[in-house]
Design a protein around this motif. Structure first.
Motif, short mmCIF file in Angstrom:
data_model
loop_
_atom_site.label_atom_id
_atom_site.label_comp_id
_atom_site.label_asym_id
_atom_site.label_seq_id
_atom_site.Cartn_x
_atom_site.Cartn_y
_atom_site.Cartn_z
N PHE A 19 0.84 -1.20 0.00
CA PHE A 19 0.00 0.00 0.00
C PHE A 19 0.87 1.25 0.00
CE2 PHE A 19 -2.12 3.35 2.52
CZ PHE A 19 -3.21 3.60 1.71
N GLY A 20 1.93 1.23 0.81
CA GLY A 20 2.86 2.36 0.83
C GLY A 20 3.51 2.57 -0.52
N LEU A 21 3.83 1.47 -1.20
CA LEU A 21 4.38 1.59 -2.55
C LEU A 21 3.37 2.23 -3.48
CD1 LEU A 21 6.43 0.93 -4.78
CD2 LEU A 21 5.47 -1.37 -4.90
N GLY A 22 2.11 1.83 -3.37
CA GLY A 22 1.07 2.41 -4.21
C GLY A 22 0.87 3.89 -3.98
N LEU A 23 1.06 4.36 -2.74
CA LEU A 23 0.92 5.78 -2.44
C LEU A 23 1.93 6.63 -3.20
CD1 LEU A 23 0.28 5.91 1.43
CD2 LEU A 23 -1.37 6.33 -0.41
N ALA A 24 3.06 6.02 -3.60
CA ALA A 24 4.10 6.76 -4.32
C ALA A 24 3.99 6.60 -5.83
CB ALA A 24 5.48 6.29 -3.85
N LEU A 25 2.98 5.87 -6.31
CA LEU A 25 2.87 5.57 -7.74
C LEU A 25 1.70 6.29 -8.38
CD1 LEU A 25 3.41 1.69 -7.80
CD2 LEU A 25 5.05 3.44 -8.45
N PHE A 163 -3.36 13.92 1.10
CA PHE A 163 -3.27 12.90 2.14
C PHE A 163 -2.13 11.93 1.84
CE2 PHE A 163 -4.29 8.49 3.23
CZ PHE A 163 -4.32 8.58 4.61
N SER A 164 -1.99 11.55 0.57
CA SER A 164 -0.94 10.62 0.19
C SER A 164 0.44 11.19 0.47
CB SER A 164 -1.07 10.27 -1.30
OG SER A 164 -2.30 9.64 -1.56
N ASP A 165 0.61 12.48 0.18
CA ASP A 165 1.91 13.12 0.44
C ASP A 165 2.22 13.10 1.93
OD1 ASP A 165 2.32 13.61 -2.22
OD2 ASP A 165 1.49 15.64 -2.16
N ARG A 166 1.20 13.34 2.76
CA ARG A 166 1.42 13.33 4.21
C ARG A 166 1.66 11.93 4.74
NH1 ARG A 166 -3.18 16.63 4.09
NH2 ARG A 166 -4.42 14.93 4.99
N ALA A 167 0.99 10.96 4.15
CA ALA A 167 1.04 9.59 4.67
C ALA A 167 2.24 8.81 4.18
CB ALA A 167 -0.24 8.84 4.30
#
Length: 290
Positions: A19-25, A163-167
């Motif tokens: 999931f963390g990988l997906g937040l950066a994609l 939110f993704s940038d913060r998380a």
């Protein structure tokens, strides 16, 4: 391993990492491949073809027992992950290329990982392993644990970019903690035989990691890509997603011993990757061949 770890904690741990990988994609990360076709093709050839062949040769050279040999091949077939992106950032690699490669490798792994594992099981025929090949149902499990959390992360990034940038950073930190816990759990699960396994697989894991990092740097450099791209591919090729390998071994293949090489590799790769990054960053920037 304990059933709670196998059925709940391990899949949840991998889901957090993916999931963390997906937040950066983003979708653009896949489109960006067209901007760096040479670096991408070289990295994929190394990842999909050269590393399994290298791993097979090392297994033969070290005369590794069958069950650990399958675990090593499972590791070799696992793609890179967020740890590769982190090392690339620390040592001034092309992180955008890392992200693109991670995205493509994660998709390809759904197909290539079952092929490599099934070939390894059929070739080495580990005693007592039973019918543990990746049949269709188990392939669907690999698909679910690899791509579904990534897809959810990408969707969250698209709908809630702020939110993704913060998380992203907290999730990345949590992923590192989870990786340590997963490795510790894998080792504890085989604690009675741990000393023997470390003696058997420790050196081959170190050699495989060192060779992977070297191949990942030298091949792109010889082909004439930029230094930043060579650094990126070095970490992408040299640092495997050991958490995925452990999860497949324990949760999908239901064999704790298959997870031992990935657990040992997960410990060895950090100092080796740091040493490789230090050596690369301290040497003069090489001129691409040709």
């Amino acid at each position: 391993m304990d059933s709670a770890l196998t059925s709940v904690a391990l899949p949840a741990a991998l889901a957090i990492i993916m999931f963390g990988l997906g937040l950066a994609l983003t979708v653009d990360d896949f489109r960006r491949v067209a901007q760096h076709p040479k670096a991408v093709v070289i990295a994929l050839i190394a990842q999909v073809l050269l590393l399994p062949a290298l791993c097979f040769g090392l297994i033969k050279a070290f005369d590794l027992e069958a069950v650990l040999a399958v675990g090593m091949m499972l590791l070799a077939a696992s793609p890179g992950g967020t740890t590769a992106n982190l090392f690339s950032h620390l040592f001034r690699g092309d992180v955008a290329l890392n992200i693109s490669l991670t995205a493509i490798n994660s998709v390809l792994a759904v197909l290539t990982l079952p092929v490599v594992v099934n070939v390894a099981i059929n070739h080495f025929e580990p005693s007592g392993a039973g019918d543990v090949g990746l049949q269709f149902g188990k392939m669907l499990q690999v698909f679910a644990i690899v791509l579904v959390p990534v897809g959810i992360g990408m969707l969250v990034r698209r709908l809630r970019p702020a939110f993704s940038d913060r998380a992203e950073r907290p999730v990345r930190t949590a992923s590192a903690v989870v990786l340590v816990l997963v490795i510790a759990g894998a080792l504890l699960g085989e604690r009675e035989n741990l000393g023997d396994y470390l003696a058997d697989v420790g050196m081959i894991a170190v050699v495989f990691c060192a060779c992977s990092l070297t191949i990942g740097y030298l091949l792109p450099w010889i082909a004439g890509v930029t230094r930043e791209q060579a650094i990126a591919t070095s970490f992408e090729v040299g640092i495997h997603n050991s958490t995925l390998a452990i999860a497949v071994a324990v949760s999908v293949l239901d064999n704790d011993t298959f997870a031992i090489p990935a657990a040992v590799y997960g410990i060895a790769m950090f100092p080796l990757a740091a040493a490789a990054g230090f050596l690369i960053s301290r040497r003069a920037a090489p001129q691409p061949a040709g």
